[in-house]
Write a protein that holds these residues in place. Sequence first.
Motif, mmCIF file in Angstrom:
data_model
loop_
_atom_site.group_PDB
_atom_site.id
_atom_site.type_symbol
_atom_site.label_atom_id
_atom_site.label_comp_id
_atom_site.label_asym_id
_atom_site.label_seq_id
_atom_site.Cartn_x
_atom_site.Cartn_y
_atom_site.Cartn_z
ATOM 1 N N PHE A 100 3.235 -30.563 -2.844
ATOM 2 C CA PHE A 100 3.249 -29.511 -1.837
ATOM 3 C C PHE A 100 3.600 -28.166 -2.476
ATOM 4 C CE2 PHE A 100 4.482 -32.226 2.127
ATOM 5 C CZ PHE A 100 3.560 -33.178 1.789
ATOM 6 N N ASP A 101 2.969 -27.099 -2.014
ATOM 7 C CA ASP A 101 3.395 -25.760 -2.416
ATOM 8 C C ASP A 101 4.633 -25.401 -1.588
ATOM 9 O OD1 ASP A 101 2.483 -25.016 0.148
ATOM 10 O OD2 ASP A 101 0.645 -24.116 -0.623
ATOM 11 N N GLU A 102 5.187 -24.192 -1.813
ATOM 12 C CA GLU A 102 6.432 -23.825 -1.126
ATOM 13 C C GLU A 102 6.265 -23.757 0.388
ATOM 14 O OE1 GLU A 102 8.712 -20.565 -2.579
ATOM 15 O OE2 GLU A 102 8.687 -21.316 -4.630
ATOM 16 N N THR A 103 5.133 -23.267 0.861
ATOM 17 C CA THR A 103 4.903 -23.166 2.309
ATOM 18 C C THR A 103 4.893 -24.549 2.944
ATOM 19 O OG1 THR A 103 3.649 -21.131 1.999
ATOM 20 C CG2 THR A 103 3.318 -22.306 4.076
ATOM 21 N N ARG A 104 4.191 -25.477 2.315
ATOM 22 C CA ARG A 104 4.123 -26.844 2.854
ATOM 23 C C ARG A 104 5.465 -27.556 2.721
ATOM 24 N NH1 ARG A 104 -0.947 -25.719 0.847
ATOM 25 N NH2 ARG A 104 -2.661 -26.205 2.264
ATOM 26 N N THR A 105 6.175 -27.315 1.631
ATOM 27 C CA THR A 105 7.503 -27.913 1.464
ATOM 28 C C THR A 105 8.443 -27.408 2.545
ATOM 29 O OG1 THR A 105 7.195 -28.171 -0.917
ATOM 30 C CG2 THR A 105 9.466 -28.166 -0.110
ATOM 31 N N ARG A 106 8.400 -26.117 2.831
ATOM 32 C CA ARG A 106 9.241 -25.532 3.876
ATOM 33 C C ARG A 106 8.901 -26.165 5.242
ATOM 34 N NH1 ARG A 106 9.104 -21.082 1.858
ATOM 35 N NH2 ARG A 106 11.211 -20.906 1.092
ATOM 36 N N ALA A 107 7.612 -26.315 5.540
ATOM 37 C CA ALA A 107 7.206 -26.934 6.809
ATOM 38 C C ALA A 107 7.665 -28.391 6.874
ATOM 39 C CB ALA A 107 5.684 -26.843 6.972
ATOM 40 N N ALA A 108 7.551 -29.111 5.771
ATOM 41 C CA ALA A 108 7.980 -30.510 5.730
ATOM 42 C C ALA A 108 9.495 -30.609 5.899
ATOM 43 C CB ALA A 108 7.528 -31.167 4.432
ATOM 44 N N CYS A 109 10.237 -29.674 5.328
ATOM 45 C CA CYS A 109 11.694 -29.659 5.505
ATOM 46 C C CYS A 109 12.056 -29.396 6.965
ATOM 47 C CB CYS A 109 12.346 -28.621 4.594
ATOM 48 S SG CYS A 109 12.403 -29.099 2.854
ATOM 49 N N ARG A 110 11.299 -28.521 7.638
ATOM 50 C CA ARG A 110 11.524 -28.291 9.072
ATOM 51 C C ARG A 110 11.276 -29.577 9.860
ATOM 52 N NH1 ARG A 110 9.254 -23.185 7.923
ATOM 53 N NH2 ARG A 110 7.178 -23.853 8.556
ATOM 54 N N LEU A 111 10.237 -30.316 9.472
ATOM 55 C CA LEU A 111 9.931 -31.591 10.111
ATOM 56 C C LEU A 111 11.095 -32.567 9.933
ATOM 57 C CD1 LEU A 111 7.951 -33.646 11.445
ATOM 58 C CD2 LEU A 111 7.172 -34.153 9.121
ATOM 59 N N LEU A 112 11.587 -32.694 8.707
ATOM 60 C CA LEU A 112 12.707 -33.613 8.461
ATOM 61 C C LEU A 112 13.968 -33.149 9.182
ATOM 62 C CD1 LEU A 112 12.230 -34.599 4.718
ATOM 63 C CD2 LEU A 112 11.617 -35.879 6.770
ATOM 64 N N HIS A 113 14.165 -31.836 9.287
ATOM 65 C CA HIS A 113 15.307 -31.304 10.034
ATOM 66 C C HIS A 113 15.215 -31.724 11.498
ATOM 67 C CE1 HIS A 113 17.620 -28.114 12.154
ATOM 68 N NE2 HIS A 113 18.469 -28.373 11.169
ATOM 69 N N ARG A 114 14.010 -31.621 12.085
ATOM 70 C CA ARG A 114 13.798 -32.026 13.479
ATOM 71 C C ARG A 114 14.055 -33.522 13.643
ATOM 72 N NH1 ARG A 114 9.778 -34.304 16.012
ATOM 73 N NH2 ARG A 114 8.286 -34.003 14.335
ATOM 74 N N ILE A 115 13.570 -34.317 12.701
ATOM 75 C CA ILE A 115 13.810 -35.761 12.746
ATOM 76 C C ILE A 115 15.303 -36.044 12.652
ATOM 77 C CG2 ILE A 115 13.518 -37.905 11.420
ATOM 78 C CD1 ILE A 115 10.633 -36.916 10.809
ATOM 79 N N GLY A 116 15.989 -35.318 11.773
ATOM 80 C CA GLY A 116 17.423 -35.499 11.593
ATOM 81 C C GLY A 116 18.246 -35.142 12.814
ATOM 82 N N GLU A 117 17.709 -34.318 13.695
ATOM 83 C CA GLU A 117 18.418 -33.994 14.938
ATOM 84 C C GLU A 117 18.434 -35.173 15.900
ATOM 85 O OE1 GLU A 117 16.243 -30.487 16.100
ATOM 86 O OE2 GLU A 117 17.734 -29.173 15.156
ATOM 87 N N LYS A 118 17.512 -36.110 15.725
ATOM 88 C CA LYS A 118 17.419 -37.281 16.601
ATOM 89 C C LYS A 118 17.949 -38.543 15.930
ATOM 90 C CE LYS A 118 13.221 -35.444 18.642
ATOM 91 N NZ LYS A 118 11.775 -35.613 18.777
ATOM 92 N N GLY A 119 18.209 -38.478 14.653
ATOM 93 C CA GLY A 119 18.656 -39.647 13.907
ATOM 94 C C GLY A 119 19.049 -39.240 12.508
#
Length: 111
Positions: free
Chosen positions: A64-83
Amino acid sequence: MLVAIQAETGQAKTVMGTSDAKDQAFSKGTLLQLYLALRAAAHDQLVENGTVLPFLCDDVFETFDETRTRAACRLLHRIGEKGQAIYLTHHRHVVEIAREVCGDALTVHML
């Protein structure tokens, strides 16, 4: 069989299970993004049905480039809010991007 539709052309492409690059309709990076998206969608469905399991990834951002890595980190952050979202990496830049995105919600364990 899994079929993806290319956004620009509308062309249907089959996601192959072969490791031979010349037989692949998608690059390794695109396959890793698709893999992450499908796993996240499955996790969302489990959570909606009351089953919360840890979401574990091992360096799927490697292409992943930085933009995609940042988006993926946001995804994992959202997942982490539920578990619990666990991401294993040896790339320092991924840790730094995750720190930017997740702030105090991130716990880093250096091994």
